[in-house]
Design a protein around this motif. Structure first.
Motif, PDB file in Angstrom:
ATOM      1  N   ASP A 399      12.030   3.646  -6.287  1.00 41.60           N
ATOM      2  CA  ASP A 399      10.765   3.819  -7.024  1.00 41.60           C
ATOM      3  C   ASP A 399       9.929   2.548  -7.063  1.00 41.60           C
ATOM      4  OD1 ASP A 399      11.248   6.469  -7.565  1.00 41.60           O
ATOM      5  OD2 ASP A 399      12.247   6.082  -9.471  1.00 41.60           O
ATOM      6  N   GLU A 400      10.596   1.393  -7.063  1.00 37.13           N
ATOM      7  CA  GLU A 400       9.882   0.121  -7.238  1.00 37.13           C
ATOM      8  C   GLU A 400       9.242  -0.396  -5.946  1.00 37.13           C
ATOM      9  OE1 GLU A 400      12.908   0.720 -10.348  1.00 37.13           O
ATOM     10  OE2 GLU A 400      12.995   0.795  -8.152  1.00 37.13           O
ATOM     11  N   TYR A 401       9.413   0.315  -4.844  1.00 39.65           N
ATOM     12  CA  TYR A 401       8.939  -0.194  -3.548  1.00 39.65           C
ATOM     13  C   TYR A 401       8.173   0.908  -2.825  1.00 39.65           C
ATOM     14  CZ  TYR A 401       9.280  -2.570   1.048  1.00 39.65           C
ATOM     15  OH  TYR A 401       9.016  -3.192   2.263  1.00 39.65           O
ATOM     16  N   HIS A 402       6.854   0.736  -2.702  1.00 38.22           N
ATOM     17  CA  HIS A 402       5.986   1.732  -2.052  1.00 38.22           C
ATOM     18  C   HIS A 402       6.076   1.515  -0.540  1.00 38.22           C
ATOM     19  CE1 HIS A 402       2.577   4.150  -0.930  1.00 38.22           C
ATOM     20  NE2 HIS A 402       2.249   4.408  -2.186  1.00 38.22           N
ATOM     21  N   MET A 403       6.941   2.280   0.101  1.00 34.30           N
ATOM     22  CA  MET A 403       7.250   2.018   1.502  1.00 34.30           C
ATOM     23  C   MET A 403       6.026   2.136   2.413  1.00 34.30           C
ATOM     24  SD  MET A 403      10.463   3.333   3.775  1.00 34.30           S
ATOM     25  CE  MET A 403      11.610   2.137   3.106  1.00 34.30           C
ATOM     26  N   PHE A 404       5.214   3.153   2.207  1.00 32.18           N
ATOM     27  CA  PHE A 404       4.057   3.335   3.093  1.00 32.18           C
ATOM     28  C   PHE A 404       3.100   2.138   3.006  1.00 32.18           C
ATOM     29  CE2 PHE A 404      -0.257   4.963   3.958  1.00 32.18           C
ATOM     30  CZ  PHE A 404      -0.077   5.310   5.296  1.00 32.18           C
ATOM     31  N   LYS A 405       2.830   1.677   1.783  1.00 34.46           N
ATOM     32  CA  LYS A 405       1.931   0.514   1.621  1.00 34.46           C
ATOM     33  C   LYS A 405       2.521  -0.734   2.271  1.00 34.46           C
ATOM     34  CE  LYS A 405      -0.585   1.771  -2.601  1.00 34.46           C
ATOM     35  NZ  LYS A 405      -0.668   1.560  -4.061  1.00 34.46           N
ATOM     36  N   LYS A 406       3.833  -0.916   2.113  1.00 37.48           N
ATOM     37  CA  LYS A 406       4.484  -2.098   2.689  1.00 37.48           C
ATOM     38  C   LYS A 406       4.468  -2.049   4.218  1.00 37.48           C
ATOM     39  CE  LYS A 406       5.443  -4.439  -0.993  1.00 37.48           C
ATOM     40  NZ  LYS A 406       4.840  -5.784  -1.194  1.00 37.48           N
ATOM     41  N   LEU A 407       4.564  -0.859   4.794  1.00 39.99           N
ATOM     42  CA  LEU A 407       4.467  -0.743   6.251  1.00 39.99           C
ATOM     43  C   LEU A 407       3.044  -1.043   6.724  1.00 39.99           C
ATOM     44  CD1 LEU A 407       6.654   2.402   7.085  1.00 39.99           C
ATOM     45  CD2 LEU A 407       7.235   0.003   7.421  1.00 39.99           C
ATOM     46  N   THR A 408       2.081  -0.678   5.891  1.00 38.64           N
ATOM     47  CA  THR A 408       0.680  -0.975   6.220  1.00 38.64           C
ATOM     48  C   THR A 408       0.480  -2.480   6.389  1.00 38.64           C
ATOM     49  OG1 THR A 408       0.024   0.956   4.918  1.00 38.64           O
ATOM     50  CG2 THR A 408      -1.716  -0.594   5.479  1.00 38.64           C
ATOM     51  N   GLU A 409       1.190  -3.282   5.574  1.00 39.16           N
ATOM     52  CA  GLU A 409       1.065  -4.742   5.629  1.00 39.16           C
ATOM     53  C   GLU A 409       1.601  -5.332   6.937  1.00 39.16           C
ATOM     54  OE1 GLU A 409       2.990  -6.330   2.174  1.00 39.16           O
ATOM     55  OE2 GLU A 409       1.680  -5.261   0.765  1.00 39.16           O
ATOM     56  N   VAL A 410       2.478  -4.580   7.637  1.00 35.93           N
ATOM     57  CA  VAL A 410       3.026  -5.081   8.910  1.00 35.93           C
ATOM     58  C   VAL A 410       2.628  -4.152  10.063  1.00 35.93           C
ATOM     59  CG1 VAL A 410       4.975  -6.299   7.877  1.00 35.93           C
ATOM     60  CG2 VAL A 410       5.227  -3.894   8.499  1.00 35.93           C
ATOM     61  N   SER A 411       1.510  -3.449   9.892  1.00 33.32           N
ATOM     62  CA  SER A 411       1.083  -2.443  10.880  1.00 33.32           C
ATOM     63  C   SER A 411       0.813  -3.057  12.259  1.00 33.32           C
ATOM     64  CB  SER A 411      -0.151  -1.683  10.386  1.00 33.32           C
ATOM     65  OG  SER A 411      -1.213  -2.585  10.157  1.00 33.32           O
ATOM     66  N   ASP A 412       0.523  -4.381  12.298  1.00 33.60           N
ATOM     67  CA  ASP A 412       0.283  -5.032  13.598  1.00 33.60           C
ATOM     68  C   ASP A 412       1.542  -5.052  14.475  1.00 33.60           C
ATOM     69  OD1 ASP A 412       1.024  -6.885  11.396  1.00 33.60           O
ATOM     70  OD2 ASP A 412       1.224  -8.338  13.027  1.00 33.60           O
ATOM     71  N   LEU A 413       2.719  -4.876  13.832  1.00 34.79           N
ATOM     72  CA  LEU A 413       3.980  -4.863  14.595  1.00 34.79           C
ATOM     73  C   LEU A 413       4.385  -3.438  15.015  1.00 34.79           C
ATOM     74  CD1 LEU A 413       6.153  -7.288  12.409  1.00 34.79           C
ATOM     75  CD2 LEU A 413       5.124  -7.792  14.644  1.00 34.79           C
ATOM     76  N   LEU A 414       3.689  -2.440  14.472  1.00 30.88           N
ATOM     77  CA  LEU A 414       4.102  -1.049  14.670  1.00 30.88           C
ATOM     78  C   LEU A 414       3.223  -0.337  15.679  1.00 30.88           C
ATOM     79  CD1 LEU A 414       4.709  -0.138  10.903  1.00 30.88           C
ATOM     80  CD2 LEU A 414       6.390  -0.936  12.584  1.00 30.88           C
TER      81      LEU A 414
END
Length: 570
Positions: A399-414
């Motif tokens: 609950d404490e970690y918004h996975m989608f938002k955190k992936l957005t922060e590293v989207s340049d690697l994805l």
């Protein structure tokens, strides 16, 4: 293994007054309040809601337009293709719609994408094939809301497209990006007035059929015959068992007890289930995984074929095959989970976000293994596997970690990613895995407190308060599941009068627990009996989180506590 924190629910209400008004124990009233139910009308609906309390399907945006389009397509003999999805919700949605359109005499067929070859949802090759096959109307279920370019292509070919889905609507900036379909039914659309948007794809399909049948004069009983499949999908897709979902599942389970579906009966028999006593647990952990196994390891069309089986022989063959596939899936999952844990213990114990690379793991199992890691370590977990063109991954979060938002922060690697706060899918190049792990951990924003598993206790209740009447009454709170969890009670400082470990695998502990006033109750713990005995090591007192039950054996009934969590004292 994650550390646990026992938390007490503290929601307030006049439980005695609620108990008197609804003729229930104040303890039961307190549990209902803990589930977020407030006010007489809501409590009455929770306890006594029927299918008459389901919401009007016409409240779904575009329902009228979709029904008009589809009725005209049936009347003029247009070729309709249903496009589903490979999981349990997609299979049940496809089944519901196929049964309905065949009943209406339509020229209808279906397509379900292949998990590995096609990926999720309708794609360009499915559109191209539909065009080549002379399909005039495409009807999606459990997918389509994010298929903007695919729908554009279908429209370019002159096809009519009706979308039925339940997933989040993609955003273009802050504005919703709705595909240019002829009708879009999805309760998650911002301007959809439907009062409860948390329904699954099969329930959206079920609502569409309700209106179609009503317009065409098909008896309501035939619509009700499809209820069990909406219920199976609701549980299997882990929707919250709240509001109308709870009513649908409650009555759907009752329908399953007398199911006319040969395939479901055979699948239950293969798994030693009594359909007369089926619960949401059996759907979530037995029936659902078998129906999902086809889409994971072979093709979801096998699960659909089982539901549509017309002979006992065909149902027998398909049920056996799906059970075997699920058994294989379970073995593969166990192996993958052990390999993932070994990596964590060896290299990533201090990481706040677990990123594990299992090159040989079947990509359809990555999400299940990520879920196991999340549960065991109480940390966000992403499991990566080697795909045909790139590394693919699936993540499960806390609950404490918004996975989608955190992936957005590293989207340049994805290369690609999508998901929700608690789950996500992604792909990236293998050379970027270490940097991906490093940056996710660097920006995790999590503390040690976040890694403690929270066990929510409904009522601190002495085992002496438990009566057969209370246990029977608690069954009125069923079906239990996501959002309507089985109640948990707790008591401190119970004396262990006697205990012994049972079972070939030493996985059951039977004990007698005694309160300070001498009142005793039989108790069972299902878990590692050897570890329990070692941990006990002469200690006589225990704190327990439990659920009360009735043990019926040889016509004799005794009260017992089923222990879910324990802590030794001293």
């Amino acid at each position: 293994m994650a550390e646990e924190v026992w938390m007490l629910q503290t929601k307030k209400a006049d439980f005695k007054q609620i108990g008197a008004r609804f003729r229930i124990d104040p303890v039961t009233a307190r549990i209902i309040r803990n589930r977020g139910i407030e006010g007489e009308a809501a409590i009455d609906r929770y306890l006594n809601g029927t299918l008459d309390d389901l919401y009007d399907p016409m409240l779904l945006k575009d329902m009228e337009r979709a029904v008009s389009i589809l009725c005209e397509a049936v009347d003029t003999g247009k070729k309709i293709r249903i496009v589903g999805d490979y999981d349990i919700d997609g299979v049940c949605s496809t089944y519901i719609l196929l049964q309905a359109f065949e009943r209406l005499g339509s020229d209808v067929d279906f397509e379900i994408p292949d998990r590995i070859k096609d990926g999720y949802g309708i794609n360009e090759s499915i559109i191209e094939q539909a065009h080549a096959d002379g399909v005039e109307v495409i009807l999606t279920c459990d997918n389509g809301i994010s298929a903007f370019h695919q729908v554009e292509l279908a429209k370019k070919y002159g096809m009519t497209v009706v979308i039925t889905d339940h997933h989040e609507v993609p955003l273009d900036g802050e504005k919703e990006k709705i595909p240019p379909a002829d009708a879009v039914i999805d309760p998650k659309q911002a301007d959809c007035p439907y009062p409860f948007p948390e329904i699954c794809g099969a329930v959206v399909a079920y609502k569409l059929v309700q209106v179609l049948y009503a317009r065409r004069g098909v008896p309501q009983m035939e619509w009700l015959d499809l209820l069990e499949f909406a219920a199976i999908a609701t549980v299997g897709d882990v929707m919250k068992l709240q509001d109308e979902n709870r009513i649908l599942v409650k009555y759907g389970l009752k329908k399953m007890a007398q199911t006319k579906n040969i395939g479901l009966r055979r699948l239950a028999e293969k798994n030693n289930l009594d359909l007369g006593a089926i619960t949401a647990y059996h759907i979530g952990f037995v029936i659902g995984p078998c129906l999902n196994a086809g889409g994971r390891l072979k093709t979801a069309k096998e699960a659909l074929a089982l539901l549509r089986a017309q002979s006992e022989e065909e149902a027998e063959r398909l049920a056996e095959e799906l059970k075997e596939l699920n058994d294989t899936r379970k073995d593969m999952t166990e192996q993958g989970t052990e390999a993932a844990k070994l990596q964590v213990e060896s290299w990533y114990q201090k990481d706040k976000v677990l990123v594990v690379f299992l090159p040989e793991c079947h990509e359809s199992l990555a999400g299940i293994i990520a879920g196991r890691l999340r549960e065991y370590y109480q940390k966000p977990a992403i499991v990566l596997t080697r795909g045909e063109e790139a590394v693919k991954g699936s993540g499960r979060s806390i609950d404490e970690y918004h996975m989608f938002k955190k992936l957005t922060e590293v989207s340049d690697l994805l290369l690609k990613f999508g998901g929700h706060p608690l789950a996500a899918g992604l792909s990236l190049e293998e050379k970027n895995i270490d940097e991906f792990r490093r940056r996710l951990n660097e920006n995790a924003g999590l503390t040690e407190e976040d890694f403690k598993a929270k066990v929510w206790i409904d009522v601190p209740m002495p085992v002496g308060y438990v009566t057969e009447r209370l246990v029977r009454e608690l069954s009125c709170l069923e079906p239990f599941g996501q959002g309507n969890e089985k109640p948990l009670f707790a008591e401190k400082s119970l004396r262990i009068r006697a205990s012994r470990v049972l079972g070939r695998n030493r996985n059951v502990v039977k004990m007698t627990l005694e309160e300070t006033d001498g009142h005793a109750i039989e108790a069972l713990y299902f878990g590692d009996g050897t570890a329990f005995e070692e941990e006990r090591a002469g200690r006589r007192e225990i704190d327990v989180v439990y659920y009360p039950d009735i043990n019926e054996y040889n016509g004799r009934k005794t009260l017992q506590a089923v222990i879910r969590r324990y802590k030794f004292r001293g």
